[in-house]
Design an enzyme around this catalytic site. Structure first.
Site: not given
Length: 348
Positions: A164-165, A190, A283, A286
């Site tokens: 993600s991030t 993401h 973050m 998931d």
């Protein structure tokens, strides 16, 4: 303590919308706004913000030039506010390579979910940016790139990666060290619709692999990597004896679509001990459940270490829940995956 934000955009309307949206929950305070990078440069020094939101297209100096200077001279967490265009997607990915933490699509009339959804997404990303290790990453000495010589594996093997991030850069690092003889790679990052095609294209330019945006029923081939399409889940299925992509738009999972959990769960079920998996910076949680299912099915699993993760959220949860066999710095993950594939080949 409140998160202090400086909003940089040449549109007075956008500055007003972002300022009002960011302040909605009370934990984020807009300490100033700037209409161009020249104005922003002085306000960064005077206001000492925790996070900067930055537009790309601005007068006097564009956002990318400003970002490049900022990350070299005064590294701060930056969230880009990007337009949903092909040019905007390309420039956004370049911004992430230059050091921006994340991005959001600029609100417009066609924005899915309206302004409330945009605002919630923006606030979440600003919070993640505030907890990211941008300064630590800027201080780290560059690591010599040591590409893996071979990642050959028996037929039916698969590599699964979730992030993600901070994942755009982390995935680039891992894939850039993977040789073209590696088994298929499936990726859930993401990212909203409109950006994943360009992300895949950028990875295709920068690595030895053939990288594409996944399409439904697409066969999974060695030396290829498949990026989950924005706003769609990616799963792996076996059909007529061959591994293939399944691309669907069913409900969000773990708050996301694409979801790392959805991808990893399908890999655990379909590929089992012939898979290897990595969970990278991001973050939230998931991917932890899906990666644990992979490990329980006999797959080798690795998590990005805290010292190398921009945001040590998803890898931390996966580690704490026993989903990863080991943790490694991002520049060492490709070698760990290749070693696990070599063991698979030896056992075959």
């Amino acid at each position: 303590m409140s998160i202090k934000v400086l909003v940089v955009d040449d549109s007075a309307l956008i500055r007003e919308v972002l300022s009002r949206t960011l302040g909605k929950d009370g934990d984020i305070v807009v300490v100033g706004t700037a209409e161009d990078p020249i104005d922003a440069r002085s306000k960064v020094k005077d206001l000492n913000p925790d996070v900067v939101t930055l537009d790309i297209e601005m007068p006097n100096m564009n956002g990318l030039q400003f970002l490049d200077k900022l990350m070299r001279l005064h590294p701060l967490p930056v969230v880009m506010v990007s337009t949903l265009t092909t040019k905007g997607a390309s420039e956004t990915l370049l911004a992430l390579e230059l050091g921006a933490v994340d991005f959001v699509a600029k609100p417009n009339a066609s924005l899915s979910g309206g302004l409330d959804a945009f605002g919630e997404n923006l606030r979440q990303k600003v919070r993640a940016a505030a907890h990211s290790d941008v300064k630590g990453r800027a201080l780290k000495a560059p690591t010599a790139k040591v590409p893996v010589r071979t990642a050959a594996a028996p037929n039916g093997a698969l590599i699964a990666i979730g992030a993600s991030t901070g994942g755009v850069e982390a995935i680039r690092v891992v894939l850039s060290q993977m040789p073209p003889d590696c088994p298929p790679i499936v990726i859930a990052q993401h990212m909203p619709a409109g950006f994943t095609s360009r992300f895949a294209g950028r990875l295709d330019e920068l690595t030895e692999l053939k990288v594409v945006e996944a399409e439904d029923r697409m066969p999974l081939l060695a030396g290829h990597a498949y990026v989950a399409r924005g706003d769609f889940h990616l799963r792996v299925e076996r059909s007529s004896g061959q591994l293939k992509c399944r691309v669907t738009q069913d409900e969000l999972m773990s708050g996301h679509r694409p979801s790392v959990d959805v991808l990893f769960e399908s890999v655990a079920k379909t590929v089992g001990p012939m898979a290897v998996g990595a969970i990278l910076t991001g973050m939230g949680r998931d991917g932890a459940r899906g990666l644990k299912l992979m490990r329980e099915a006999g797959a080798y699993t690795v998590g990005q270490s805290q010292a190398s993760a921009l945001v040590y959220g998803m890898p931390r949860v996966a580690f704490e829940e026993g989903a990863v066999i080991e943790q490694a710095p991002v520049e060492g993950i490709a070698a760990r995956l290749a070693a696990a594939l070599t063991r698979l080949k030896s056992a075959a």
